[in-house]
Design a protein around this motif. Structure first.
Motif, PDB file in Angstrom:
ATOM      1  N   VAL A   7       4.386   6.851 -12.753  1.00  0.00           N
ATOM      2  CA  VAL A   7       3.689   6.772 -13.967  1.00  0.00           C
ATOM      3  C   VAL A   7       3.192   7.970 -14.529  1.00  0.00           C
ATOM      4  O   VAL A   7       2.928   8.309 -15.744  1.00  0.00           O
ATOM      5  N   SER A   8       2.340   8.627 -13.515  1.00  0.00           N
ATOM      6  CA  SER A   8       1.392   9.987 -13.906  1.00  0.00           C
ATOM      7  C   SER A   8       1.888  11.354 -13.644  1.00  0.00           C
ATOM      8  O   SER A   8       1.256  11.996 -13.833  1.00  0.00           O
ATOM      9  N   TRP A   9       3.245  11.447 -13.114  1.00  0.00           N
ATOM     10  CA  TRP A   9       3.711  12.828 -12.797  1.00  0.00           C
ATOM     11  C   TRP A   9       3.692  13.852 -13.906  1.00  0.00           C
ATOM     12  O   TRP A   9       3.395  15.158 -13.885  1.00  0.00           O
ATOM     13  N   PRO A  10       3.939  13.362 -15.183  1.00  0.00           N
ATOM     14  CA  PRO A  10       4.051  14.417 -16.126  1.00  0.00           C
ATOM     15  C   PRO A  10       2.351  14.919 -16.218  1.00  0.00           C
ATOM     16  O   PRO A  10       2.196  15.991 -16.742  1.00  0.00           O
ATOM     17  N   ASP A  11       1.527  14.186 -15.889  1.00  0.00           N
ATOM     18  CA  ASP A  11       0.063  14.517 -16.239  1.00  0.00           C
ATOM     19  C   ASP A  11      -0.561  15.044 -15.019  1.00  0.00           C
ATOM     20  O   ASP A  11      -1.747  15.750 -14.931  1.00  0.00           O
ATOM     21  N   LEU A  12       0.065  14.999 -13.812  1.00  0.00           N
ATOM     22  CA  LEU A  12      -0.466  15.489 -12.597  1.00  0.00           C
ATOM     23  C   LEU A  12      -0.589  16.973 -12.517  1.00  0.00           C
ATOM     24  O   LEU A  12      -1.427  17.735 -11.905  1.00  0.00           O
ATOM     25  N   ILE A  13       0.456  17.607 -13.089  1.00  0.00           N
ATOM     26  CA  ILE A  13       0.423  19.393 -13.133  1.00  0.00           C
ATOM     27  C   ILE A  13       0.370  19.661 -14.591  1.00  0.00           C
ATOM     28  O   ILE A  13       1.022  19.057 -15.651  1.00  0.00           O
ATOM     29  N   PRO A  14      -0.314  20.669 -14.750  1.00  0.00           N
ATOM     30  CA  PRO A  14      -0.358  21.268 -16.266  1.00  0.00           C
ATOM     31  C   PRO A  14       1.064  22.066 -16.445  1.00  0.00           C
ATOM     32  O   PRO A  14       1.098  23.249 -16.390  1.00  0.00           O
ATOM     33  N   TRP A  15       2.072  21.429 -16.883  1.00  0.00           N
ATOM     34  CA  TRP A  15       3.325  21.905 -16.859  1.00  0.00           C
ATOM     35  C   TRP A  15       3.668  23.180 -17.865  1.00  0.00           C
ATOM     36  O   TRP A  15       4.151  23.881 -17.383  1.00  0.00           O
ATOM     37  N   THR A  31       0.987  -1.123  -0.141  1.00  0.00           N
ATOM     38  CA  THR A  31       0.140   0.108   0.194  1.00  0.00           C
ATOM     39  C   THR A  31       0.801   1.287   0.047  1.00  0.00           C
ATOM     40  O   THR A  31       0.533   2.327  -0.332  1.00  0.00           O
ATOM     41  N   HIS A  32       1.934   1.123   0.282  1.00  0.00           N
ATOM     42  CA  HIS A  32       3.046   2.278   0.073  1.00  0.00           C
ATOM     43  C   HIS A  32       3.777   2.340  -1.204  1.00  0.00           C
ATOM     44  O   HIS A  32       4.090   3.378  -1.562  1.00  0.00           O
ATOM     45  N   GLY A  33       4.059   1.152  -1.658  1.00  0.00           N
ATOM     46  CA  GLY A  33       4.574   1.094  -3.147  1.00  0.00           C
ATOM     47  C   GLY A  33       3.530   1.593  -4.069  1.00  0.00           C
ATOM     48  O   GLY A  33       4.057   1.937  -5.083  1.00  0.00           O
ATOM     49  N   ALA A  34       2.230   1.212  -4.024  1.00  0.00           N
ATOM     50  CA  ALA A  34       1.212   1.541  -5.170  1.00  0.00           C
ATOM     51  C   ALA A  34       1.543   3.050  -5.462  1.00  0.00           C
ATOM     52  O   ALA A  34       1.686   3.274  -6.556  1.00  0.00           O
ATOM     53  N   PRO A  35       1.249   3.710  -4.414  1.00  0.00           N
ATOM     54  CA  PRO A  35       1.282   5.253  -4.869  1.00  0.00           C
ATOM     55  C   PRO A  35       2.590   5.862  -5.544  1.00  0.00           C
ATOM     56  O   PRO A  35       2.408   6.764  -6.347  1.00  0.00           O
ATOM     57  N   ILE A  36       3.522   5.083  -5.238  1.00  0.00           N
ATOM     58  CA  ILE A  36       4.928   5.403  -5.803  1.00  0.00           C
ATOM     59  C   ILE A  36       4.909   5.068  -6.972  1.00  0.00           C
ATOM     60  O   ILE A  36       5.279   6.055  -7.996  1.00  0.00           O
ATOM     61  N   LEU A  37       4.486   3.987  -7.564  1.00  0.00           N
ATOM     62  CA  LEU A  37       4.157   3.687  -8.856  1.00  0.00           C
ATOM     63  C   LEU A  37       3.324   4.508  -9.643  1.00  0.00           C
ATOM     64  O   LEU A  37       3.599   4.980 -10.790  1.00  0.00           O
ATOM     65  N   TYR A  38       2.299   4.858  -8.966  1.00  0.00           N
ATOM     66  CA  TYR A  38       1.448   5.783  -9.621  1.00  0.00           C
ATOM     67  C   TYR A  38       1.867   6.951  -9.812  1.00  0.00           C
ATOM     68  O   TYR A  38       1.673   7.761 -11.025  1.00  0.00           O
ATOM     69  N   ILE A  39       2.663   7.471  -8.978  1.00  0.00           N
ATOM     70  CA  ILE A  39       3.242   9.155  -8.992  1.00  0.00           C
ATOM     71  C   ILE A  39       4.295   9.143 -10.136  1.00  0.00           C
ATOM     72  O   ILE A  39       4.373  10.067 -10.976  1.00  0.00           O
TER      73      ILE A  39
END
Length: 172
Positions: free
Chosen positions: A62-70, A52-60
């Protein structure tokens, strides 16, 4: 439970790993880095914490380029503060839970616990800078800077106050 893996009971663990008497079995024995990494692939008392602590790391990741409208960002610094605040508590806790049974003793265990706490501090301190900046945006510039600087000083002071005495780690 561990397909050929020898899991221990609560009473068999070193004192520094006996902090939850409600979990009576399923403990990984003390082991090296390879053994800790291998424990990702079998069930034990820390499996859920690790996953449960590793899953959010993988999500972040994989998706960090889309998390913020850079392309619309005014401050890359605040954007990176947000990402650090989102990722660091998960990373610190994942490492702590995965390696807490390292065979190198209590001193290393407490260093891992400090890493876990550092991740939380980064989340609460650095990760909060975008929210503080947004909530003071309409104030005069000098007032904004004073508030942000005051917050930073309080955050560093808080880290200092919760950092354990180095003497303990020399004795452990």
């Amino acid at each position: 439970m561990g397909r050929g893996r020898r899991l221990l009971r609560f009473r068999d663990m070193p004192a520094h790993l006996r902090f939850n008497p409600h979990i009576r079995a399923g403990y990984r024995p003390l082991q090296g880095v390879r053994g800790c990494l291998a424990s990702l692939f079998y069930l034990h008392n820390e499996t859920i914490n690790i996953l449960t602590h590793g899953a959010p790391i993988l999500y972040i990741i994989v998706s960090w380029p889309d998390l913020i409208p850079w392309n619309e960002v005014d401050s890359y610094f605040l954007s990176w503060c947000h990402l650090l605040g989102a990722g660091c508590p998960w990373i610190g806790s994942f490492i702590y839970h995965l390696f807490m049974n390292l065979e190198h003793g209590e001193k290393i265990y407490y260093r891992l616990l400090q890493l876990d706490m550092l991740g939380i501090w980064i989340s609460q301190s650095i990760g909060a800078l975008p929210a503080i900046s947004a909530s003071t945006y309409c104030l005069p510039r000098l007032c904004r800077y004073v508030i942000v600087c005051f917050y930073c000083v309080l955050s560093i002071w808080g880290l200092y106050k919760v950092t354990p005495d180095a003497k303990f780690y020399r004795e452990a």
